[in-house]
Design a protein around this motif. Structure first.
Motif, PDB file in Angstrom:
ATOM      1  N   ALA A 316     -12.800  -0.075   0.590  1.00 31.92           N
ATOM      2  CA  ALA A 316     -13.944   0.205   1.461  1.00 31.92           C
ATOM      3  C   ALA A 316     -15.019   0.807   0.047  1.00 31.92           C
ATOM      4  O   ALA A 316     -15.867   0.796   0.295  1.00 31.92           O
ATOM      5  CB  ALA A 316     -13.894   0.372   2.702  1.00 31.92           C
ATOM      6  N   LYS A 317     -14.439   1.881   0.576  1.00 28.79           N
ATOM      7  CA  LYS A 317     -15.171   3.417  -0.697  1.00 28.79           C
ATOM      8  C   LYS A 317     -15.891   2.961  -1.776  1.00 28.79           C
ATOM      9  O   LYS A 317     -17.263   2.849  -2.078  1.00 28.79           O
ATOM     10  CB  LYS A 317     -14.506   4.657  -0.385  1.00 28.79           C
ATOM     11  CG  LYS A 317     -14.811   5.172   0.793  1.00 28.79           C
ATOM     12  CD  LYS A 317     -14.272   6.982   0.815  1.00 28.79           C
ATOM     13  CE  LYS A 317     -12.270   6.660  -0.115  1.00 28.79           C
ATOM     14  NZ  LYS A 317     -12.183   8.495   0.410  1.00 28.79           N
ATOM     15  N   MET A 318     -14.480   2.252  -2.623  1.00 30.87           N
ATOM     16  CA  MET A 318     -15.464   1.721  -3.684  1.00 30.87           C
ATOM     17  C   MET A 318     -16.169   0.518  -3.577  1.00 30.87           C
ATOM     18  O   MET A 318     -16.758   0.805  -4.890  1.00 30.87           O
ATOM     19  CB  MET A 318     -13.617   1.167  -4.940  1.00 30.87           C
ATOM     20  CG  MET A 318     -12.672   2.161  -4.621  1.00 30.87           C
ATOM     21  SD  MET A 318     -11.466   2.707  -6.162  1.00 30.87           S
ATOM     22  CE  MET A 318     -10.521   0.964  -5.038  1.00 30.87           C
ATOM     23  N   GLN A 319     -15.765  -0.348  -3.395  1.00 32.23           N
ATOM     24  CA  GLN A 319     -16.230  -1.377  -2.566  1.00 32.23           C
ATOM     25  C   GLN A 319     -18.436  -1.379  -2.698  1.00 32.23           C
ATOM     26  O   GLN A 319     -19.751  -1.610  -2.721  1.00 32.23           O
ATOM     27  CB  GLN A 319     -15.921  -2.351  -1.565  1.00 32.23           C
ATOM     28  CG  GLN A 319     -15.117  -3.470  -2.333  1.00 32.23           C
ATOM     29  CD  GLN A 319     -14.165  -3.840  -0.683  1.00 32.23           C
ATOM     30  OE1 GLN A 319     -14.440  -3.612   0.071  1.00 32.23           O
ATOM     31  NE2 GLN A 319     -13.421  -5.034  -1.367  1.00 32.23           N
ATOM     32  N   GLY A 320     -18.441  -0.173  -1.776  1.00 34.48           N
ATOM     33  CA  GLY A 320     -19.428  -0.009  -1.152  1.00 34.48           C
ATOM     34  C   GLY A 320     -20.240   1.319  -2.353  1.00 34.48           C
ATOM     35  O   GLY A 320     -21.398   0.833  -3.019  1.00 34.48           O
ATOM     36  N   PHE A 433     -14.555  -9.271  -4.169  1.00 31.33           N
ATOM     37  CA  PHE A 433     -13.596  -9.643  -4.312  1.00 31.33           C
ATOM     38  C   PHE A 433     -12.344  -9.026  -5.207  1.00 31.33           C
ATOM     39  O   PHE A 433     -11.151  -9.455  -4.497  1.00 31.33           O
ATOM     40  CB  PHE A 433     -14.149 -11.040  -4.100  1.00 31.33           C
ATOM     41  CG  PHE A 433     -14.961 -12.151  -3.487  1.00 31.33           C
ATOM     42  CD1 PHE A 433     -14.800 -11.870  -2.575  1.00 31.33           C
ATOM     43  CD2 PHE A 433     -16.157 -11.848  -3.417  1.00 31.33           C
ATOM     44  CE1 PHE A 433     -15.662 -12.515  -1.320  1.00 31.33           C
ATOM     45  CE2 PHE A 433     -16.849 -12.482  -3.442  1.00 31.33           C
ATOM     46  CZ  PHE A 433     -16.821 -12.205  -1.825  1.00 31.33           C
ATOM     47  N   VAL A 434     -12.244  -8.310  -6.057  1.00 32.04           N
ATOM     48  CA  VAL A 434     -10.723  -8.062  -7.067  1.00 32.04           C
ATOM     49  C   VAL A 434     -10.812  -6.517  -7.080  1.00 32.04           C
ATOM     50  O   VAL A 434      -9.584  -6.347  -6.766  1.00 32.04           O
ATOM     51  CB  VAL A 434     -11.186  -8.925  -7.967  1.00 32.04           C
ATOM     52  CG1 VAL A 434     -11.316  -9.782  -8.384  1.00 32.04           C
ATOM     53  CG2 VAL A 434     -12.126  -7.825  -9.050  1.00 32.04           C
ATOM     54  N   CYS A 435     -11.516  -6.365  -5.944  1.00 32.44           N
ATOM     55  CA  CYS A 435     -11.472  -3.977  -5.346  1.00 32.44           C
ATOM     56  C   CYS A 435      -9.792  -4.331  -5.084  1.00 32.44           C
ATOM     57  O   CYS A 435      -9.978  -5.121  -4.564  1.00 32.44           O
ATOM     58  CB  CYS A 435     -12.154  -3.721  -5.026  1.00 32.44           C
ATOM     59  SG  CYS A 435     -12.153  -2.266  -4.844  1.00 32.44           S
ATOM     60  N   THR A 436      -9.409  -3.258  -5.599  1.00 32.04           N
ATOM     61  CA  THR A 436      -8.146  -2.772  -5.125  1.00 32.04           C
ATOM     62  C   THR A 436      -7.738  -1.072  -5.236  1.00 32.04           C
ATOM     63  O   THR A 436      -8.052  -1.064  -6.651  1.00 32.04           O
ATOM     64  CB  THR A 436      -6.206  -2.906  -5.716  1.00 32.04           C
ATOM     65  OG1 THR A 436      -5.922  -2.957  -4.728  1.00 32.04           O
ATOM     66  CG2 THR A 436      -6.773  -3.497  -6.475  1.00 32.04           C
ATOM     67  N   ASP A 437      -7.351  -0.035  -4.653  1.00 31.62           N
ATOM     68  CA  ASP A 437      -6.925   1.063  -4.993  1.00 31.62           C
ATOM     69  C   ASP A 437      -5.190   1.394  -5.263  1.00 31.62           C
ATOM     70  O   ASP A 437      -4.725   2.417  -5.746  1.00 31.62           O
ATOM     71  CB  ASP A 437      -7.508   2.144  -4.133  1.00 31.62           C
ATOM     72  CG  ASP A 437      -6.664   1.743  -2.411  1.00 31.62           C
ATOM     73  OD1 ASP A 437      -5.946   0.287  -2.344  1.00 31.62           O
ATOM     74  OD2 ASP A 437      -6.331   2.238  -1.797  1.00 31.62           O
ATOM     75  N   GLN A 438      -4.693  -0.355  -5.657  1.00 30.85           N
ATOM     76  CA  GLN A 438      -2.851   0.479  -5.700  1.00 30.85           C
ATOM     77  C   GLN A 438      -2.977   0.046  -7.137  1.00 30.85           C
ATOM     78  O   GLN A 438      -3.102  -0.574  -8.025  1.00 30.85           O
ATOM     79  CB  GLN A 438      -2.726  -0.906  -4.666  1.00 30.85           C
ATOM     80  CG  GLN A 438      -2.678  -0.726  -3.529  1.00 30.85           C
ATOM     81  CD  GLN A 438      -1.958   0.375  -3.145  1.00 30.85           C
ATOM     82  OE1 GLN A 438      -0.493   0.747  -3.019  1.00 30.85           O
ATOM     83  NE2 GLN A 438      -2.572   1.514  -2.281  1.00 30.85           N
TER      84      GLN A 438
END
Length: 475
Positions: A316-320, A433-438
């Motif tokens: 959520a932080k990266m999306q924001g 829509f494709v952001c992830t932290d994994q």
């Protein structure tokens, strides 16, 4: 080391930052001196009707060629520089790139006086040196940044573009207006860069474990939660698997769209402020520097908050952050395009500042996403970001040349801002829509494990359950 005890990595970041800034300053010095050079009548040329004009008063097409020469050098240099970094580390390849930049920058005044093609040749060499920047960032982050400090490292190292504009524009403006003249803007930048790169050679080592200034406590902090492949830093890279990863592709799309706008701003904002909005040379230098500087403290704040805020999920932080850095920056570009009267200089300047301010959140957006997804291969992902910047060095001048034939026409400039705004907004939507932290599946691919099979770590004797709990059931 005093305040740097257990934190020598901060010294490494400072040394890298100064070198990155100096290489960028060396190539953007030309962007501001365009304004001063055209008033230099030394060796003036007489045209067909007998009028004298400066040999340094370049046409819009020639200015685009001068920018494109850097782009060509950066594109060609990206691949061999990345190969050198992967195989030899960053210490000596980055130093060599810096010395190339120093030599080319110092010789530019002589080349400009000699011939236009000589000038293009040295700009090409500046581009070769500039291609070393983002791969260096990638290696410093991969080797020296703890996973919990990626945002802060990213903020510190990627802020060099804004800092270089903040320093270079007013410094070049002051030198141009002084008795020294525009040539000394290049000499001064070359001398400063030489000092920084000598310091880099003294401070930096590729492996923190072998650095005499890194103690055991700091080494544990740097290596915490990293895989064996991440720590060892093998030169192996699964290129095809990385290119197939959709998240990485979208990270590169966002970097390309942002880099194009950043290049446009840093290359043409001084010209826009002076030619379209009517600010004098000294004011232009100060305003361009102020617009770039507003980006810096907010970038550090963004990186710090991205690493330290725990109440919000990493994704959520990266999306924001990316929505602000790319999406809102696109909206500000469109608003800048809506300013249609040259008299609205301060309104236009406000939106120029807002583009810079919003982009400050990028270290917590696509930069951090690319690093977390790629892990030990982040240096290659960030080197590809450099390639996006190479392309931006072509697309930004191309979009400007496409729409602007009269440098004083504010309506023509607005079309350039609209185009950049739309591309930024589109990229930010796709990223959401494709952001992830994994870590991606390709992070399991190593030289010893080319198929990328997940290997369960061995359990030590101390981690095994007591013998009395290891029961066997007979059927």
């Amino acid at each position: 080391m005093g305040c740097f005890t257990h934190r020598f990595r901060a010294v490494v970041v400072i040394a890298a930052f100064c070198c990155l800034t100096s290489i960028n300053s060396n190539y953007i010095t030309m962007n501001f001196t365009f304004i001063c050079m055209k008033n230099d009548m030394e060796g003036a040329i007489e045209d067909t009707n007998g009028t004298l004009h400066s040999r340094f008063d370049y046409t819009p097409a020639e200015k685009s060629m001068i920018v494109w020469a850097v782009a060509a050098g950066t594109i060609i240099g990206t691949f061999p520089i990345n190969w050198a970094y992967i195989n030899y580390g960053a210490r000596f390849p980055f130093f060599i790139a810096g010395i190339l930049s120093v030599i080319a920058t110092a010789l530019i005044p002589f080349a400009a006086s000699f011939s236009f093609h000589s000038l293009l040749g040295l700009r090409f060499i500046q581009g070769l040196a500039y291609s070393a920047d983002f791969a260096a960032i990638g290696l410093v982050v991969v080797r020296w940044a703890p996973l919990a400090e990626i945002g802060i490292f990213g903020a510190a190292l990627t802020s060099f573009t804004s800092i270089s504009s903040t320093i270079t524009n007013p410094l070049s403006g002051w030198i141009c207006k002084s008795g020294l003249g525009w040539r000394w803007a290049f000499y001064a930048h070359a001398a400063i860069a030489a000092t920084f790169f000598l310091a880099w050679l003294f401070v930096y080592e590729d492996d923190p474990a072998s650095h005499r200034r890194v103690d055991e406590k700091e080494l544990k902090t740097i290596q915490k939660n990293k895989s064996k492949a991440h720590i060892e830093g093998d030169s192996f890279v699964p290129y095809l698997a990385i290119f197939k990863n959709k998240t990485i592709l979208v990270v590169w799309l966002n970097s390309f769209s942002e880099m194009t706008t950043v290049t446009l701003m840093h290359t043409y904002v001084p010209l826009y402020l002076h030619t379209v909005l009517g600010f004098d040379i000294v004011s232009t230098g100060i305003l361009a520097a102020c617009a770039a500087f507003t980006h810096v403290p907010l970038k550090y704040l963004s990186g710090y908050c991205s690493d330290r805020i725990r109440a919000v999920s990493e994704m959520a932080k990266m999306q924001g952050c990316n929505l602000i850095a790319v999406g809102m920056a696109g909206m500000c570009c469109i608003m800048l395009g809506l300013v249609k009267r040259a008299g609205d200089g301060w309104a236009a300047f406000y939106f120029i500042v807002m583009v810079q301010v919003t982009m400050a959140a990028n270290c917590g957006g696509f930069y951090k996403c690319g690093t977390l997804v790629a892990r030990q291969y982040a240096h290659f992902v960030l080197a590809a970001v450099q390639f996006m910047k190479c392309i931006a060095l072509i697309t930004a001048p191309a979009s400007w040349a496409l729409f602007v034939t009269d440098e004083t026409d504010i309506v023509q400039w607005s079309h350039v801002f609209y185009l950049n705004g739309v591309v930024l907004i589109f990229a930010s939507i796709v990223f959401f829509f494709v952001c992830t932290d994994q870590p991606a599946e390709f992070t399991h691919i190593t030289r010893e494990n080319p198929e990328g099979k997940r290997i369960m770590p061995e359990i030590s004797d101390s981690e095994k359950p007591p013998i009395e709990m290891q029961t066997t059931t007979n059927v």
